[in-house]
Design a protein around this motif. Structure first.
Motif, PDB file in Angstrom:
ATOM      1  N   MET A   1       0.840  -1.204  -0.007  1.00  0.00           N
ATOM      2  CA  MET A   1       0.066  -0.067  -0.094  1.00  0.00           C
ATOM      3  C   MET A   1       0.949   1.218  -0.098  1.00  0.00           C
ATOM      4  SD  MET A   1      -3.255   0.501   0.246  1.00  0.00           S
ATOM      5  CE  MET A   1      -4.750   1.487   0.487  1.00  0.00           C
ATOM      6  N   PRO A   2       0.750   2.163  -0.938  1.00  0.00           N
ATOM      7  CA  PRO A   2       1.666   3.377  -1.016  1.00  0.00           C
ATOM      8  C   PRO A   2       1.269   4.188  -0.054  1.00  0.00           C
ATOM      9  CG  PRO A   2      -0.240   3.359  -2.754  1.00  0.00           C
ATOM     10  CD  PRO A   2      -0.085   2.199  -1.931  1.00  0.00           C
ATOM     11  N   ASP A   3       2.412   5.000   0.449  1.00  0.00           N
ATOM     12  CA  ASP A   3       2.180   6.016   1.478  1.00  0.00           C
ATOM     13  C   ASP A   3       1.063   6.005   2.694  1.00  0.00           C
ATOM     14  OD1 ASP A   3       1.848   9.863   0.950  1.00  0.00           O
ATOM     15  OD2 ASP A   3       2.155   8.587   2.540  1.00  0.00           O
ATOM     16  N   GLN A   4       1.557   5.231   3.597  1.00  0.00           N
ATOM     17  CA  GLN A   4       0.831   4.980   4.754  1.00  0.00           C
ATOM     18  C   GLN A   4       0.439   6.080   5.612  1.00  0.00           C
ATOM     19  OE1 GLN A   4      -0.412   1.967   5.393  1.00  0.00           O
ATOM     20  NE2 GLN A   4       0.602   1.143   3.574  1.00  0.00           N
ATOM     21  N   THR A   5       0.922   7.510   5.367  1.00  0.00           N
ATOM     22  CA  THR A   5       0.420   8.413   5.905  1.00  0.00           C
ATOM     23  C   THR A   5      -1.036   9.084   5.351  1.00  0.00           C
ATOM     24  OG1 THR A   5       1.764  10.027   4.637  1.00  0.00           O
ATOM     25  CG2 THR A   5       2.738   9.146   6.658  1.00  0.00           C
ATOM     26  N   VAL A   6      -1.207   8.747   4.266  1.00  0.00           N
ATOM     27  CA  VAL A   6      -2.497   8.793   3.373  1.00  0.00           C
ATOM     28  C   VAL A   6      -3.457   7.811   3.683  1.00  0.00           C
ATOM     29  CG1 VAL A   6      -3.573   9.775   1.294  1.00  0.00           C
ATOM     30  CG2 VAL A   6      -1.306  10.679   2.125  1.00  0.00           C
ATOM     31  N   PHE A   7      -2.999   6.602   3.526  1.00  0.00           N
ATOM     32  CA  PHE A   7      -3.966   5.382   3.252  1.00  0.00           C
ATOM     33  C   PHE A   7      -4.038   4.769   4.470  1.00  0.00           C
ATOM     34  CE2 PHE A   7      -2.714   6.382  -0.927  1.00  0.00           C
ATOM     35  CZ  PHE A   7      -3.983   6.499  -1.587  1.00  0.00           C
ATOM     36  N   LEU A   8      -5.055   4.544   5.407  1.00  0.00           N
ATOM     37  CA  LEU A   8      -5.076   3.753   6.408  1.00  0.00           C
ATOM     38  C   LEU A   8      -5.221   2.307   6.443  1.00  0.00           C
ATOM     39  CD1 LEU A   8      -7.159   6.323   8.882  1.00  0.00           C
ATOM     40  CD2 LEU A   8      -4.572   5.989   8.752  1.00  0.00           C
ATOM     41  N   GLY A   9      -5.935   1.900   5.256  1.00  0.00           N
ATOM     42  CA  GLY A   9      -6.289   0.465   4.996  1.00  0.00           C
ATOM     43  C   GLY A   9      -7.277   0.330   3.661  1.00  0.00           C
ATOM     44  N   THR A  10      -8.128  -0.801   3.620  1.00  0.00           N
ATOM     45  CA  THR A  10      -9.211  -0.746   2.722  1.00  0.00           C
ATOM     46  C   THR A  10     -10.475  -0.701   3.292  1.00  0.00           C
ATOM     47  OG1 THR A  10      -8.902  -3.083   2.529  1.00  0.00           O
ATOM     48  CG2 THR A  10      -7.284  -1.875   1.022  1.00  0.00           C
ATOM     49  N   VAL A  11     -11.318  -0.749   2.293  1.00  0.00           N
ATOM     50  CA  VAL A  11     -12.849  -0.920   2.636  1.00  0.00           C
ATOM     51  C   VAL A  11     -13.565  -1.986   1.985  1.00  0.00           C
ATOM     52  CG1 VAL A  11     -15.142   0.138   2.619  1.00  0.00           C
ATOM     53  CG2 VAL A  11     -13.189   1.577   2.967  1.00  0.00           C
ATOM     54  N   ARG A  12     -13.817  -3.110   2.639  1.00  0.00           N
ATOM     55  CA  ARG A  12     -14.405  -4.236   2.209  1.00  0.00           C
ATOM     56  C   ARG A  12     -15.867  -3.954   1.746  1.00  0.00           C
ATOM     57  NH1 ARG A  12     -17.038  -8.538   4.406  1.00  0.00           N
ATOM     58  NH2 ARG A  12     -16.835  -7.699   6.333  1.00  0.00           N
ATOM     59  N   LEU A  13     -16.072  -4.368   0.547  1.00  0.00           N
ATOM     60  CA  LEU A  13     -17.466  -4.035  -0.174  1.00  0.00           C
ATOM     61  C   LEU A  13     -17.948  -5.462  -0.375  1.00  0.00           C
ATOM     62  CD1 LEU A  13     -16.397  -1.564  -3.039  1.00  0.00           C
ATOM     63  CD2 LEU A  13     -16.788  -1.070  -0.651  1.00  0.00           C
ATOM     64  N   ASP A  14     -19.568  -5.195   0.266  1.00  0.00           N
ATOM     65  CA  ASP A  14     -20.376  -6.359   0.175  1.00  0.00           C
ATOM     66  C   ASP A  14     -21.642  -6.105  -0.392  1.00  0.00           C
ATOM     67  OD1 ASP A  14     -21.514  -9.092   0.230  1.00  0.00           O
ATOM     68  OD2 ASP A  14     -21.967  -8.662   2.403  1.00  0.00           O
ATOM     69  N   PRO A  15     -21.827  -6.273  -1.997  1.00  0.00           N
ATOM     70  CA  PRO A  15     -21.106  -7.103  -2.785  1.00  0.00           C
ATOM     71  C   PRO A  15     -19.771  -6.322  -3.383  1.00  0.00           C
ATOM     72  CG  PRO A  15     -22.787  -6.636  -3.722  1.00  0.00           C
ATOM     73  CD  PRO A  15     -23.102  -6.166  -2.497  1.00  0.00           C
ATOM     74  N   ALA A  16     -18.973  -7.026  -4.395  1.00  0.00           N
ATOM     75  CA  ALA A  16     -17.829  -6.407  -4.817  1.00  0.00           C
ATOM     76  C   ALA A  16     -18.070  -5.766  -6.211  1.00  0.00           C
ATOM     77  CB  ALA A  16     -16.534  -7.045  -4.659  1.00  0.00           C
ATOM     78  N   SER A  17     -19.286  -5.825  -6.711  1.00  0.00           N
ATOM     79  CA  SER A  17     -19.715  -5.240  -8.049  1.00  0.00           C
ATOM     80  C   SER A  17     -21.391  -4.986  -7.854  1.00  0.00           C
ATOM     81  CB  SER A  17     -19.222  -6.384  -9.018  1.00  0.00           C
ATOM     82  OG  SER A  17     -20.113  -7.386  -8.874  1.00  0.00           O
ATOM     83  N   GLY A  18     -21.707  -4.137  -9.151  1.00  0.00           N
ATOM     84  CA  GLY A  18     -22.981  -3.780  -9.066  1.00  0.00           C
ATOM     85  C   GLY A  18     -23.523  -3.045 -10.072  1.00  0.00           C
ATOM     86  N   SER A  19     -24.583  -2.475 -10.267  1.00  0.00           N
ATOM     87  CA  SER A  19     -25.012  -1.285 -11.098  1.00  0.00           C
ATOM     88  C   SER A  19     -24.930  -0.027 -10.476  1.00  0.00           C
ATOM     89  CB  SER A  19     -26.465  -1.638 -11.606  1.00  0.00           C
ATOM     90  OG  SER A  19     -26.961  -0.591 -12.302  1.00  0.00           O
ATOM     91  N   VAL A  20     -24.815   0.906 -11.078  1.00  0.00           N
ATOM     92  CA  VAL A  20     -24.592   2.418 -10.745  1.00  0.00           C
ATOM     93  C   VAL A  20     -25.636   2.993 -10.353  1.00  0.00           C
ATOM     94  CG1 VAL A  20     -22.594   3.073 -12.193  1.00  0.00           C
ATOM     95  CG2 VAL A  20     -24.718   3.343 -12.919  1.00  0.00           C
ATOM     96  N   ASP A  21     -27.025   2.285 -10.872  1.00  0.00           N
ATOM     97  CA  ASP A  21     -28.329   2.746 -10.475  1.00  0.00           C
ATOM     98  C   ASP A  21     -28.780   1.809  -9.233  1.00  0.00           C
ATOM     99  OD1 ASP A  21     -28.195   4.856 -12.097  1.00  0.00           O
ATOM    100  OD2 ASP A  21     -28.614   3.398 -13.718  1.00  0.00           O
ATOM    101  N   THR A  22     -27.986   0.887  -8.928  1.00  0.00           N
ATOM    102  CA  THR A  22     -28.697  -0.092  -7.594  1.00  0.00           C
ATOM    103  C   THR A  22     -28.723   0.516  -6.601  1.00  0.00           C
ATOM    104  OG1 THR A  22     -27.970  -1.901  -8.894  1.00  0.00           O
ATOM    105  CG2 THR A  22     -28.364  -2.153  -6.304  1.00  0.00           C
ATOM    106  N   ASP A  23     -29.904   0.480  -5.697  1.00  0.00           N
ATOM    107  CA  ASP A  23     -29.993   1.209  -4.605  1.00  0.00           C
ATOM    108  C   ASP A  23     -30.381   0.291  -3.395  1.00  0.00           C
ATOM    109  OD1 ASP A  23     -30.577   3.229  -2.500  1.00  0.00           O
ATOM    110  OD2 ASP A  23     -32.260   4.313  -3.512  1.00  0.00           O
ATOM    111  N   PRO A  24     -29.469   0.285  -2.369  1.00  0.00           N
ATOM    112  CA  PRO A  24     -27.987   0.812  -2.250  1.00  0.00           C
ATOM    113  C   PRO A  24     -27.014   0.354  -3.185  1.00  0.00           C
ATOM    114  CG  PRO A  24     -28.446  -0.520  -0.409  1.00  0.00           C
ATOM    115  CD  PRO A  24     -29.749  -0.474  -1.224  1.00  0.00           C
ATOM    116  N   ILE A  25     -26.054   1.050  -3.307  1.00  0.00           N
ATOM    117  CA  ILE A  25     -24.726   0.798  -4.080  1.00  0.00           C
ATOM    118  C   ILE A  25     -24.277  -0.746  -3.936  1.00  0.00           C
ATOM    119  CG2 ILE A  25     -23.201   2.068  -2.614  1.00  0.00           C
ATOM    120  CD1 ILE A  25     -21.510   2.523  -5.364  1.00  0.00           C
TER     121      ILE A  25
END
Length: 229
Positions: A1-25
Motif C-alpha cells: 500500500m503506498p504512502d501509509q500517512t495517506v492510506f489507513l487501509g481498505t474498505v471491504r465491499l459487500d458485494p464487490a460489484s453492481g450497477s451504478v443505479d442499484t439502491d443501495p450501491i
C-alpha cells in the motif's frame, strides 16, 4: 500500500460489484482496521474520483468508539444518487472511509478501496481494490477545508481553511491600520503647513514698510517758530 500517512487501509465491499443505479450501491462497507486512536468520535463512508472530492454514500456515523474496532457503514443510496443524479463516468473511483475527532477534526488518512466503472456497472478494481500506484501518485493531499461530520443526512458542512490563522488575520489587520494611520498623518502635516504658509503671506503683505509713519501723519514737520509757512 503506498504512502501509509495517506492510506489507513481498505474498505471491504459487500458485494464487490453492481450497477451504478442499484439502491443501495452495496449492502455494507467495512474498514480493514479501526480508526486511529483518538479519531473514533465520527466516521463517513464516501465515494469520488481518486484524490477527491468525495460525496456521502451513507448517513454520517456518530455513535462513537470507531477507534476500538473496524467501522461498518450501510449505504442508503445508489452510486448515481450519491453524485447528485449524474451517472458516474467510466474509469477509476475510490470508496473511502474517513475518521474524525471531536477536538482535532478529520484524520489526514483514509481507508481506500478502488472500483472501476464501465458502462452502467461497477466492480472492484484489479488488485483487490487497492488504490493503483498511478492514482496514489496523483492523489491530492487531504484538503484543509474538508468537511466535518454532522448528524444531518445531507452530509458534513465545510469547515474553515487552515491557511488563514487568527494570528495571520490579526497581522494583516494591523498592517492595513498602520498604513492608513501613516497616510492620515501625512495629510494632516500637509494641511498644517498650508495654513502656516497662508498666515505668513497675509502678515507680510499687511506689514508697514520700513521708515513710514503712522497712517494720517504725512511727512509734515512741526514748526519751531509757531508761524505758518
Amino acid at each position: 500500500m503506498p504512502d501509509q500517512t495517506v492510506f489507513l487501509g481498505t474498505v471491504r465491499l459487500d458485494p464487490a460489484s453492481g450497477s451504478v443505479d442499484t439502491d443501495p450501491i452495496f449492502a455494507a462497507g467495512v474498514t480493514s482496521a479501526a480508526c486511529p486512536a483518538g479519531y473514533g468520535s465520527d466516521a463517513l463512508l464516501r465515494i469520488g474520483r481518486p484524490g477527491g472530492p468525495y460525496t456521502n454514500l451513507a448517513r454520517p456515523l456518530t455513535a462513537g468508539d470507531y477507534d476500538r474496532g473496524a467501522v461498518t457503514a450501510t449505504p442508503n443510496r445508489s452510486f448515481t444518487t450519491a453524485l447528485g443524479g449524474t451517472a458516474p463516468q467510466a474509469g477509476e473511483w475510490w470508496v473511502v472511509a474517513e475518521c474524525f475527532s471531536q477536538t482535532q477534526g478529520q484524520h489526514p488518512g483514509r481507508f481506500v478501496t478502488s472500483v472501476t466503472v464501465a458502462g452502467s456497472g461497477w466492480r472492484l478494481s484489479p488488485g483487490g481494490g487497492t488504490a493503483s500506484a498511478a492514482s496514489a501518485a496523483s492523489a491530492a493531499p487531504t484538503p484543509a477545508a474538508d468537511p466535518t461530520p454532522s448528524t444531518s443526512d445531507t452530509g458534513p458542512a465545510p469547515g474553515p481553511s487552515a491557511d488563514v490563522t487568527p494570528s495571520a488575520v490579526a497581522l494583516d489587520r494591523t498592517a492595513r491600520t498602520g498604513a492608513a494611520s501613516f497616510g492620515l498623518s501625512l495629510w494632516w502635516l500637509a494641511g498644517v503647513g498650508g495654513v502656516l504658509a497662508l498666515v505668513g503671506a497675509v502678515w507680510l503683505s499687511t506689514r508697514p514698510a520700513r521708515g513710514t509713519g503712522r497712517a494720517g501723519s504725512g511727512n509734515r514737520r512741526p514748526s519751531r517758530s509757531g508761524r505758518h509757512p
